[in-house]
Every structure is written in C-alpha cells, then in structure tokens.
Motif scaffolding. Sequence first.
Motif, PDB file in Angstrom:
ATOM      1  N   GLY A 139      62.379  30.722  24.660  1.00  0.00           N
ATOM      2  CA  GLY A 139      61.642  29.484  24.428  1.00  0.00           C
ATOM      3  C   GLY A 139      61.832  28.498  25.565  1.00  0.00           C
ATOM      4  O   GLY A 139      62.714  28.643  26.415  1.00  0.00           O
ATOM      5  N   THR A 140      60.992  27.464  25.566  1.00  0.00           N
ATOM      6  CA  THR A 140      61.074  26.386  26.539  1.00  0.00           C
ATOM      7  C   THR A 140      60.766  25.075  25.827  1.00  0.00           C
ATOM      8  O   THR A 140      59.887  25.025  24.959  1.00  0.00           O
ATOM      9  CB  THR A 140      60.077  26.585  27.696  1.00  0.00           C
ATOM     10  N   VAL A 141      61.503  24.029  26.188  1.00  0.00           N
ATOM     11  CA  VAL A 141      61.218  22.682  25.696  1.00  0.00           C
ATOM     12  C   VAL A 141      60.939  21.809  26.907  1.00  0.00           C
ATOM     13  O   VAL A 141      61.734  21.772  27.850  1.00  0.00           O
ATOM     14  CB  VAL A 141      62.388  22.106  24.874  1.00  0.00           C
ATOM     15  N   TRP A 142      59.788  21.122  26.875  1.00  0.00           N
ATOM     16  CA  TRP A 142      59.406  20.215  27.947  1.00  0.00           C
ATOM     17  C   TRP A 142      59.581  18.776  27.472  1.00  0.00           C
ATOM     18  O   TRP A 142      59.132  18.423  26.377  1.00  0.00           O
ATOM     19  CB  TRP A 142      57.957  20.435  28.356  1.00  0.00           C
ATOM     20  N   TYR A 143      60.226  17.962  28.296  1.00  0.00           N
ATOM     21  CA  TYR A 143      60.414  16.544  27.986  1.00  0.00           C
ATOM     22  C   TYR A 143      59.501  15.722  28.898  1.00  0.00           C
ATOM     23  O   TYR A 143      59.499  15.906  30.116  1.00  0.00           O
ATOM     24  CB  TYR A 143      61.881  16.139  28.209  1.00  0.00           C
ATOM     25  N   TYR A 144      58.735  14.805  28.299  1.00  0.00           N
ATOM     26  CA  TYR A 144      57.770  13.987  29.047  1.00  0.00           C
ATOM     27  C   TYR A 144      58.178  12.514  28.999  1.00  0.00           C
ATOM     28  O   TYR A 144      58.590  12.015  27.941  1.00  0.00           O
ATOM     29  CB  TYR A 144      56.368  14.134  28.448  1.00  0.00           C
ATOM     30  N   ASN A 145      58.073  11.853  30.124  1.00  0.00           N
ATOM     31  CA  ASN A 145      58.266  10.396  30.157  1.00  0.00           C
ATOM     32  C   ASN A 145      56.938   9.665  30.296  1.00  0.00           C
ATOM     33  O   ASN A 145      56.903   8.472  30.590  1.00  0.00           O
ATOM     34  CB  ASN A 145      59.225   9.988  31.280  1.00  0.00           C
ATOM     35  N   ASP A 146      55.855  10.402  30.083  1.00  0.00           N
ATOM     36  CA  ASP A 146      54.512   9.833  30.114  1.00  0.00           C
ATOM     37  C   ASP A 146      53.625  10.743  29.270  1.00  0.00           C
ATOM     38  O   ASP A 146      53.523  11.939  29.541  1.00  0.00           O
ATOM     39  CB  ASP A 146      54.000   9.765  31.552  1.00  0.00           C
ATOM     40  N   ILE A 147      52.987  10.182  28.234  1.00  0.00           N
ATOM     41  CA  ILE A 147      52.243  11.029  27.295  1.00  0.00           C
ATOM     42  C   ILE A 147      50.748  11.108  27.622  1.00  0.00           C
ATOM     43  O   ILE A 147      49.966  11.599  26.818  1.00  0.00           O
ATOM     44  CB  ILE A 147      52.431  10.555  25.845  1.00  0.00           C
ATOM     45  N   ASN A 151      49.483  12.965  29.942  1.00  0.00           N
ATOM     46  CA  ASN A 151      49.146  14.302  30.415  1.00  0.00           C
ATOM     47  C   ASN A 151      50.233  15.279  29.981  1.00  0.00           C
ATOM     48  O   ASN A 151      51.389  15.151  30.393  1.00  0.00           O
ATOM     49  CB  ASN A 151      49.002  14.308  31.936  1.00  0.00           C
ATOM     50  N   PHE A 152      49.848  16.238  29.132  1.00  0.00           N
ATOM     51  CA  PHE A 152      50.819  17.201  28.618  1.00  0.00           C
ATOM     52  C   PHE A 152      50.754  18.550  29.339  1.00  0.00           C
ATOM     53  O   PHE A 152      51.218  19.555  28.805  1.00  0.00           O
ATOM     54  CB  PHE A 152      50.626  17.400  27.113  1.00  0.00           C
ATOM     55  N   ASP A 153      50.205  18.579  30.541  1.00  0.00           N
ATOM     56  CA  ASP A 153      50.304  19.794  31.337  1.00  0.00           C
ATOM     57  C   ASP A 153      51.775  20.116  31.586  1.00  0.00           C
ATOM     58  O   ASP A 153      52.596  19.219  31.801  1.00  0.00           O
ATOM     59  CB  ASP A 153      49.596  19.623  32.680  1.00  0.00           C
ATOM     60  N   ARG A 154      52.099  21.411  31.586  1.00  0.00           N
ATOM     61  CA  ARG A 154      53.507  21.798  31.742  1.00  0.00           C
ATOM     62  C   ARG A 154      54.070  21.343  33.084  1.00  0.00           C
ATOM     63  O   ARG A 154      55.242  20.983  33.181  1.00  0.00           O
ATOM     64  CB  ARG A 154      53.669  23.319  31.626  1.00  0.00           C
ATOM     65  N   ASP A 155      53.245  21.348  34.126  1.00  0.00           N
ATOM     66  CA  ASP A 155      53.752  20.955  35.440  1.00  0.00           C
ATOM     67  C   ASP A 155      53.913  19.445  35.570  1.00  0.00           C
ATOM     68  O   ASP A 155      54.426  18.962  36.572  1.00  0.00           O
ATOM     69  CB  ASP A 155      52.860  21.490  36.561  1.00  0.00           C
ATOM     70  N   LYS A 156      53.478  18.687  34.563  1.00  0.00           N
ATOM     71  CA  LYS A 156      53.652  17.237  34.564  1.00  0.00           C
ATOM     72  C   LYS A 156      54.886  16.808  33.770  1.00  0.00           C
ATOM     73  O   LYS A 156      55.200  15.617  33.703  1.00  0.00           O
ATOM     74  CB  LYS A 156      52.417  16.552  33.977  1.00  0.00           C
ATOM     75  N   ALA A 157      55.581  17.751  33.197  1.00  0.00           N
ATOM     76  CA  ALA A 157      56.777  17.412  32.416  1.00  0.00           C
ATOM     77  C   ALA A 157      57.854  16.828  33.315  1.00  0.00           C
ATOM     78  O   ALA A 157      58.050  17.273  34.452  1.00  0.00           O
ATOM     79  CB  ALA A 157      57.302  18.653  31.695  1.00  0.00           C
ATOM     80  N   PHE A 158      58.570  15.862  32.795  1.00  0.00           N
ATOM     81  CA  PHE A 158      59.644  15.225  33.549  1.00  0.00           C
ATOM     82  C   PHE A 158      60.839  16.169  33.690  1.00  0.00           C
ATOM     83  O   PHE A 158      61.430  16.299  34.770  1.00  0.00           O
ATOM     84  CB  PHE A 158      60.058  13.934  32.834  1.00  0.00           C
ATOM     85  N   LEU A 159      61.167  16.859  32.602  1.00  0.00           N
ATOM     86  CA  LEU A 159      62.275  17.811  32.596  1.00  0.00           C
ATOM     87  C   LEU A 159      61.911  18.974  31.676  1.00  0.00           C
ATOM     88  O   LEU A 159      61.070  18.836  30.782  1.00  0.00           O
ATOM     89  CB  LEU A 159      63.572  17.152  32.096  1.00  0.00           C
ATOM     90  N   GLN A 160      62.586  20.099  31.875  1.00  0.00           N
ATOM     91  CA  GLN A 160      62.402  21.218  30.967  1.00  0.00           C
ATOM     92  C   GLN A 160      63.709  21.974  30.809  1.00  0.00           C
ATOM     93  O   GLN A 160      64.570  21.956  31.699  1.00  0.00           O
ATOM     94  CB  GLN A 160      61.312  22.171  31.456  1.00  0.00           C
ATOM     95  N   ILE A 161      63.854  22.601  29.660  1.00  0.00           N
ATOM     96  CA  ILE A 161      65.033  23.426  29.385  1.00  0.00           C
ATOM     97  C   ILE A 161      64.564  24.754  28.794  1.00  0.00           C
ATOM     98  O   ILE A 161      63.542  24.813  28.113  1.00  0.00           O
ATOM     99  CB  ILE A 161      66.008  22.732  28.402  1.00  0.00           C
ATOM    100  N   LYS A 162      65.290  25.809  29.084  1.00  0.00           N
ATOM    101  CA  LYS A 162      64.987  27.119  28.529  1.00  0.00           C
ATOM    102  C   LYS A 162      65.993  27.459  27.451  1.00  0.00           C
ATOM    103  O   LYS A 162      67.161  27.094  27.535  1.00  0.00           O
ATOM    104  CB  LYS A 162      65.024  28.182  29.631  1.00  0.00           C
ATOM    105  N   THR A 163      65.537  28.172  26.443  1.00  0.00           N
ATOM    106  CA  THR A 163      66.417  28.609  25.361  1.00  0.00           C
ATOM    107  C   THR A 163      66.419  30.131  25.297  1.00  0.00           C
ATOM    108  O   THR A 163      65.448  30.786  25.702  1.00  0.00           O
ATOM    109  CB  THR A 163      65.952  28.041  24.006  1.00  0.00           C
TER     110      THR A 163
END
Length: 335
Positions: free
Chosen positions: A54-62, A64-76
Amino acid sequence: MDFLTPPNLNADVYRNMTITDRPVSNKHLQFISIYNEKSAILGGSNLTDRYWSGTVWYYNDITNFDRDKAFLQIKTESGVCDGIFLQSDKFVIGEDSGALQVFDLSAKPSDSEELQCAGYAALHDNSLLTLSAFADKEHIVSGGMDCCIKVWDISELMATYSFGFAHTDIITCVDAKPGSDTEFVSTSYDCEALMWDIRLSKPAQSILKRDAGLTAICWSFKQPNIVAIGTDDGEIIMVDVRKGGVNVLSISSAFSRPIHRLLFNPNSERMEELAACCDDVCVEVFDINNQFSLIYKDDRHTDFVRDLTWFDSHLYSCSWDTVVLKHTIDFENNI
C-alpha cells in the motif's frame, strides 16, 4: 532456445526488491480524508501485483490530488484499507495485515518535513477494514475480518476494549457517534447492526436485523439518534436508535449493488444530504427529508468508488480507477 530469457528471471528480481525499491502503483485508491485545506491523506493498495502493498499520500494542498503533487508519501508492507485524521499533522491507518499505524508530520534537522511512524500495533487477526475516531480524537474504534472490534487509546496505542466475535461474520463498518467518547455503531455480513456504549456492562444492543448482509453505517450530524445503514442488496435504511425502542423510519432501494459507503453532510445548513456509493462507478446524494429524492448523481469514475468525504460544502470521491473527483452539489437543481 538459449537466446530466450528464463521465464522466472524478472520475478526473481522483483521478489528480491525491498519495499522501498518497488515501484509505487497508483491503482486501487481505498480511502480519502481531508482535515483542512492544508491537510489531506489518500490511501491506495496494489491489488494486482505479487505483493499487495500500500501507499499513503499526504497533501498540504487539496486543489490537486495527482499522486505526483503529494507533499509526502509512505509505503506500507500490506494494503491499506482505511485512514482517519486525529490532528492536522497526525493520522491513523488500518492495513490488510491487521496492523494499526499512527503517523505524524515531523521536522527533520534539514528544516524539511517527513512522515514518521509514531506507533504500530498488530492486534487484529485478519484485515483491519474500518476505523472511526471518537470526539476527543484520543480514542478510536476499529473492526475487521476477524469479527473483532477494538477500542484504542492512541496515546498508549493500547486496545482498552476488545470485543472478540463482536459479530459472527466480517465487520464491514464502524462509526463513532458525533460528540461522544463512548458510543459507536457497527455493521456486519452477519445481517445485524449493533449500537455500542462501552460504559455499560452489556455494551452492545441490536438496532437492525435483515436478511442481507449490512455493509455501511453512519450517524446523522443533525439528529444524533438517527443512523443510515446500507445493505448488501443495495438498500439504504434510516433507523431511530433512541432509548425505548428501535424504529425503522424509511427504506430506499437506492442501488442494485451492495452499498459500500454512506456519509451525511456535516454542513449545519445541509445536514439532510446523504452521500452514497456502492460496488459501482456512481456517486449519489439523497435528500433524506424528501423521501430519499436524488439530489445529485455522477458516474465519471470508471471503476468501483471506494470512499467519500465532505469538505467545505463539496463532496470528494476516490476510486479504484486512480482518480479523485470533486463534486459540487447544487441543492436548488435536483435531478
């Protein structure tokens, strides 16, 4: 035949990769949660690979929810099933492995920020499917495929209450009562919905039994004695759970497929709006005060819609098609 690549060579290479080396898949979005305009999380699972990670993407701006626009991401290491915010910089996720993880946003010495695991516990014996936070944001409730419900103290990451075989089949949804630190409801494929109060010696009370499995449940923000329940055969049932008896208020055959998620609008001026999705591509919003009249319908998704969240009068949906959609509900122009 010597010039051919051995059929298992690529599989061997991939199998020996660490979780951080494996490519991130954008497929199969499982949940979305928005805390404010600067904090949102999106979770996805890779359900078609050798490893169901799995992957969780954290956004500091809502915006644009494109994955490459995520502020941070973590893998599980296993798929993610649900996630909820506790604070703007702190959230909890549940995984296919039965693990519960707490993450917070921490500053690094280089003045950048990263998501750090603040706690990890694996007390469910099967996939952890559903999470809900109590009003104090210090305790949460979880349920899963092991038929067990647990109430957690997040500060200690301890299960203060554990109800083994709370249901006799997979627990599909839990939802904490708005404004409460002790009450919640649950549904299961055992065809029964329960209301819980952990202060009582017998904490569970049956509020609905049907001939079909129950798949979703949520409290009304406007009337805390009203819950909406979704069924495996596509019905939405409104139930009054006040003391003195359980009363089915209305039933709507809203969908032809199993209900997956129900969510009342928290906006104080539009609390009669109930958003719903099923095992299909549609997102629909109903007016529960007007015989479940359809206010809004959208079928732009191309795969199953898995989660819904309301924020700032808008509805957001995520789907297995990798897409997040923003829906503007025009109450004045009903369908």
